[in-house]
Scaffold this active site. Structure first.
Site, PDB file in Angstrom:
ATOM      1  N   ASN A  17     -25.715  22.014  21.972  1.00  0.00           N
ATOM      2  CA  ASN A  17     -23.814  22.845  21.591  1.00  0.00           C
ATOM      3  C   ASN A  17     -24.770  24.432  21.072  1.00  0.00           C
ATOM      4  O   ASN A  17     -25.363  23.899  20.032  1.00  0.00           O
ATOM      5  CB  ASN A  17     -23.447  22.427  20.899  1.00  0.00           C
ATOM      6  CG  ASN A  17     -22.465  23.797  20.393  1.00  0.00           C
ATOM      7  OD1 ASN A  17     -22.204  24.751  21.359  1.00  0.00           O
ATOM      8  ND2 ASN A  17     -21.520  23.421  19.673  1.00  0.00           N
ATOM      9  N   LYS A  19     -23.801  26.793  20.809  1.00  0.00           N
ATOM     10  CA  LYS A  19     -23.259  28.355  19.101  1.00  0.00           C
ATOM     11  C   LYS A  19     -23.212  29.467  20.079  1.00  0.00           C
ATOM     12  O   LYS A  19     -23.751  29.989  20.718  1.00  0.00           O
ATOM     13  CB  LYS A  19     -22.644  27.984  17.703  1.00  0.00           C
ATOM     14  CG  LYS A  19     -22.721  26.581  18.134  1.00  0.00           C
ATOM     15  CD  LYS A  19     -22.790  25.558  16.624  1.00  0.00           C
ATOM     16  CE  LYS A  19     -22.361  24.707  16.356  1.00  0.00           C
ATOM     17  NZ  LYS A  19     -22.081  23.956  14.902  1.00  0.00           N
ATOM     18  N   HIS A 104     -14.095  22.137  19.866  1.00  0.00           N
ATOM     19  CA  HIS A 104     -14.753  22.121  18.218  1.00  0.00           C
ATOM     20  C   HIS A 104     -13.875  22.229  17.308  1.00  0.00           C
ATOM     21  O   HIS A 104     -13.269  23.329  17.304  1.00  0.00           O
ATOM     22  CB  HIS A 104     -15.627  23.361  18.722  1.00  0.00           C
ATOM     23  CG  HIS A 104     -17.221  22.775  18.544  1.00  0.00           C
ATOM     24  ND1 HIS A 104     -17.122  22.907  17.186  1.00  0.00           N
ATOM     25  CD2 HIS A 104     -18.457  22.324  17.895  1.00  0.00           C
ATOM     26  CE1 HIS A 104     -18.378  23.064  15.942  1.00  0.00           C
ATOM     27  NE2 HIS A 104     -19.070  22.211  17.181  1.00  0.00           N
ATOM     28  N   GLU A 106     -15.189  24.442  15.331  1.00  0.00           N
ATOM     29  CA  GLU A 106     -14.921  25.291  14.444  1.00  0.00           C
ATOM     30  C   GLU A 106     -13.912  26.488  15.379  1.00  0.00           C
ATOM     31  O   GLU A 106     -13.607  27.296  15.032  1.00  0.00           O
ATOM     32  CB  GLU A 106     -16.877  26.307  15.063  1.00  0.00           C
ATOM     33  CG  GLU A 106     -17.049  25.384  13.669  1.00  0.00           C
ATOM     34  CD  GLU A 106     -19.088  25.198  14.445  1.00  0.00           C
ATOM     35  OE1 GLU A 106     -19.286  26.110  15.668  1.00  0.00           O
ATOM     36  OE2 GLU A 106     -19.964  25.092  13.638  1.00  0.00           O
ATOM     37  N   GLU A 176     -17.070  14.287  15.772  1.00  0.00           N
ATOM     38  CA  GLU A 176     -17.734  15.387  14.912  1.00  0.00           C
ATOM     39  C   GLU A 176     -17.386  15.265  13.698  1.00  0.00           C
ATOM     40  O   GLU A 176     -16.109  16.005  13.188  1.00  0.00           O
ATOM     41  CB  GLU A 176     -17.881  16.774  15.341  1.00  0.00           C
ATOM     42  CG  GLU A 176     -18.106  16.545  16.955  1.00  0.00           C
ATOM     43  CD  GLU A 176     -19.430  17.786  17.261  1.00  0.00           C
ATOM     44  OE1 GLU A 176     -20.169  18.046  17.533  1.00  0.00           O
ATOM     45  OE2 GLU A 176     -18.778  19.226  17.025  1.00  0.00           O
ATOM     46  N   GLY A 182     -23.636  20.853  10.925  1.00  0.00           N
ATOM     47  CA  GLY A 182     -24.695  21.888   9.951  1.00  0.00           C
ATOM     48  C   GLY A 182     -25.155  21.755   9.168  1.00  0.00           C
ATOM     49  O   GLY A 182     -25.385  22.986   7.966  1.00  0.00           O
ATOM     50  N   SER A 221     -25.351  17.307  12.581  1.00  0.00           N
ATOM     51  CA  SER A 221     -26.284  17.165  11.671  1.00  0.00           C
ATOM     52  C   SER A 221     -26.923  15.680  12.929  1.00  0.00           C
ATOM     53  O   SER A 221     -27.827  15.214  11.819  1.00  0.00           O
ATOM     54  CB  SER A 221     -26.739  16.225  10.706  1.00  0.00           C
ATOM     55  OG  SER A 221     -25.863  17.544  10.016  1.00  0.00           O
TER      56      SER A 221
HETATM   57  P1  PGA Z   1     -24.823  20.255  14.429  1.00  0.00           P
HETATM   58  O1  PGA Z   1     -23.858  21.398  14.791  1.00  0.00           O
HETATM   59  O2  PGA Z   1     -26.014  19.116  15.176  1.00  0.00           O
HETATM   60  O3  PGA Z   1     -25.896  21.628  13.990  1.00  0.00           O
HETATM   61  O4  PGA Z   1     -24.663  19.581  12.888  1.00  0.00           O
HETATM   62  C1  PGA Z   1     -23.155  20.007  15.961  1.00  0.00           C
HETATM   63  C2  PGA Z   1     -21.935  20.524  16.444  1.00  0.00           C
HETATM   64  O5  PGA Z   1     -21.202  21.531  15.702  1.00  0.00           O
HETATM   65  O6  PGA Z   1     -21.430  20.661  17.801  1.00  0.00           O
END
Ligand code: PGA
Length: 264
Positions: A17, A19, A104, A106, A176, A182, A221
């Site tokens: 992903n 983003k 997601h 976000e 997640e 993140g 992460s």
């Molecule tokens: P990350 O993001 O691996 O940077 O923690 C995962 C995601 O949001 O899909």
């Protein structure tokens, strides 16, 4: 240890992903680098989800690297219409997109997406032969207040309400935990597997025995140094990778962890 039948059905899948990172020209370079590294990989699904504006460039670049499939990070639930700034399923299909990340955290937190909206999008996605990757996960406060199980149950049920049972093999669910995205704080393999197992039970209740074969992937992460431990858990079928998917070597190392485990 002999693999369970369902483990064989559940082909490993690793999704990057990206983003809001990488312009179209940067996308070509990154996919070229990833594509070269993964060219010998077989028997698993690999997906790159760049931003919408990079999809045409990604589609061109991926034509040369058959193993990598293209995914989008979102789509609109309607087929067309007066929805300024939105992107439809047919627009994604035109560039060979096969997967779409939906709900997601976000999108849920920053753009107010609800479970009902995610459910509507998932139904439209399969209408367009797009495989939905439906995301669920609890916040840090919810985990601390021991709400994880209840939150996951209500998100899974409501985000998949009305999802057609005859399309269930198209579905991927991503667990997640919001506190792990993140942040560098990864769920322990045991914490993650506990929730993955719960999701599998919920899917079986909602969709019957085929629900048990839905792939449930972990995100939050994921890095080369924790991927092997996570993916050795029996209910973890792969990873949704954010930050580390922007680094071709790190992404490849995570893919290798998923591949090696299922091959053994
Ligand atoms: P990350 O993001 O691996 O940077 O923690 C995962 C995601 O949001 O899909």
């Amino acid at each position: 240890m002999k693999p369970k039948k369902s483990v064989i059905t559940r082909r490993p899948i690793v999704v990057g992903n990206w983003k809001m990172h990488r312009t179209a020209s940067d996308t070509r370079d990154l996919l070229q680098d990833i594509g070269t590294r993964v060219s010998r990989i077989a028997n698993m699904d690999l997906v790159a989800c760049p931003p919408f504006t990079s999809l045409p460039a990604a589609s061109d670049a991926l034509g040369r690297h058959g193993i990598l499939a293209l995914g989008a990070q979102n789509m609109h639930q309607n087929k067309e219409g007066a929805f300024t700034g939105e992107i439809s399923g047919s627009m994604l299909r035109e560039f060979g997109v096969r997967y779409v990340i939906l709900g997601h955290s976000e999108r849920r937190q920053l753009f107010n997406e609800t479970d009902a909206l995610v459910a509507a999008k998932a139904i439209t996605a399969v209408d367009y032969h797009l495989r939905p990757i439906v995301c669920v996960g609890e916040s840090l406060t919810q985990r601390q207040e021991k709400q994880t199980e209840a939150v996951i149950e209500s998100q899974v049920r409501a985000s998949l309400a009305g999802f057609p049972a005859d399309q269930i093999e198209e579905l991927v669910v991503a667990y997640e935990p919001i506190w792990a995205i993140g942040t560098g704080k990864v769920a322990t393999p045991h914490q993650a597997n506990t929730v993955h197992h719960q999701i599998r039970v919920l899917l079986t209740q909602q969709f019957g025995s085929k629900g048990a074969d839905v792939r449930v992937i972990y995100g939050g992460s994921v890095k080369p140094d924790n991927a092997t431990a996570l993916m050795s858990e029996p209910d973890i079928d792969g990873a949704l990778v954010g930050g580390a998917s922007l680094d071709a070597k790190a992404f490849f190392d995570i893919i290798e962890s998923a591949r090696t485990l299922r091959a053994s």
